[in-house]
Write a protein that holds these residues in place. Structure first.
Motif, short mmCIF file in Angstrom:
data_model
loop_
_atom_site.label_atom_id
_atom_site.label_comp_id
_atom_site.label_asym_id
_atom_site.label_seq_id
_atom_site.Cartn_x
_atom_site.Cartn_y
_atom_site.Cartn_z
N HIS A 141 1.03 6.10 -7.26
CA HIS A 141 -0.29 6.57 -7.71
C HIS A 141 -0.92 7.45 -6.63
O HIS A 141 -1.87 7.03 -5.98
N ASN A 167 -2.90 10.00 -6.86
CA ASN A 167 -4.26 10.46 -7.14
C ASN A 167 -5.30 9.37 -6.95
O ASN A 167 -6.50 9.66 -6.97
N ASN A 168 -4.88 8.13 -6.81
CA ASN A 168 -5.83 7.01 -6.68
C ASN A 168 -6.40 6.99 -5.27
O ASN A 168 -5.68 6.92 -4.29
N LYS A 169 -7.73 7.04 -5.18
CA LYS A 169 -8.40 7.01 -3.88
C LYS A 169 -9.26 5.75 -3.71
O LYS A 169 -9.91 5.58 -2.69
N SER A 170 -9.23 4.87 -4.69
CA SER A 170 -10.05 3.67 -4.66
C SER A 170 -9.34 2.54 -3.90
O SER A 170 -8.23 2.15 -4.26
N VAL A 171 -9.99 2.05 -2.87
CA VAL A 171 -9.42 0.97 -2.07
C VAL A 171 -9.43 -0.33 -2.86
O VAL A 171 -8.48 -1.12 -2.79
N SER A 172 -10.46 -0.53 -3.64
CA SER A 172 -10.59 -1.78 -4.38
C SER A 172 -9.49 -1.94 -5.41
O SER A 172 -8.99 -3.05 -5.63
N VAL A 173 -9.07 -0.84 -6.04
CA VAL A 173 -8.02 -0.90 -7.05
C VAL A 173 -6.70 -1.32 -6.40
O VAL A 173 -5.96 -2.15 -6.93
N LYS A 177 0.79 3.92 -3.09
CA LYS A 177 0.38 5.32 -2.89
C LYS A 177 1.44 6.27 -3.41
O LYS A 177 1.12 7.36 -3.90
N LYS A 237 -6.93 -5.06 -5.51
CA LYS A 237 -6.80 -5.93 -6.69
C LYS A 237 -5.36 -5.96 -7.17
O LYS A 237 -4.84 -7.02 -7.51
N ARG A 290 0.83 -1.21 0.00
CA ARG A 290 0.00 0.00 0.00
C ARG A 290 0.86 1.25 0.00
O ARG A 290 0.55 2.23 -0.68
#
Length: 153
Positions: free
Chosen positions: A66, A68-74, A63, A77, A59
């Protein structure tokens, strides 16, 4: 044609009856869920598995790459795919950390269980002491009255 219509009519009737029956037991189960046992806040938490030890590190790296990514699921996966692609040799440090956490957890649980057993025994002893003293007080009262009767005769 008659056989086809009667089969269709018969199948509709049992379905409606079954759906009514299913609603009854479901309503009865809801109160059972409310009677859930209270968790002890002092009990040690279970250790993370090797995968979750890996995900802690993954994680952080994800972070950084990425932001800008705020999706936990992404993230989950991507971490799962990365874990599957790792060889046993690459997973070894995470497995070792997980084993170390597990041994610490087992030690903590043994200490916790000892404390709980001692606490339960102490509570039982206090109750038994109280009951003994009450019984002894009653016996002493009886003895005193018995002695007085002997003196009178």
């Amino acid at each position: 044609m008659k056989g086809g219509k009667s089969k269709g009519a018969e199948s509709k009737k049992p379905d409606s009856k079954l759906s009514v029956k299913k609603k009854g037991p479901a309503a009865g189960k809801k109160p059972v869920k409310k009677e859930k046992a209270v968790k002890d806040p002092n009990k040690p938490k279970r250790p993370a598995s090797a995968f979750f030890v890996f995900m802690e590190e993954f994680r952080k790296h994800y972070k950084e790459k990425h932001p800008n990514n705020k999706s936990v699921s992404v993230v989950g996966k991507a971490g799962g795919d990365k874990w599957k692609s790792l060889s046993d040799a690459e997973k070894a440090p995470y497995v070792a950390k997980a084993e170390k956490r597990k041994t610490e957890y087992n030690k903590n649980m043994q200490a916790y269980n000892k404390r709980m057993a001692e606490g339960a025994n102490a509570a039982e002893e206090e109750e038994s002491d109280k009951s003994r003293s009450e019984v002894n007080d009653e016996d002493e009262d009886d003895d005193e009255s018995g002695e007085e009767e002997d003196d009178e005769e």
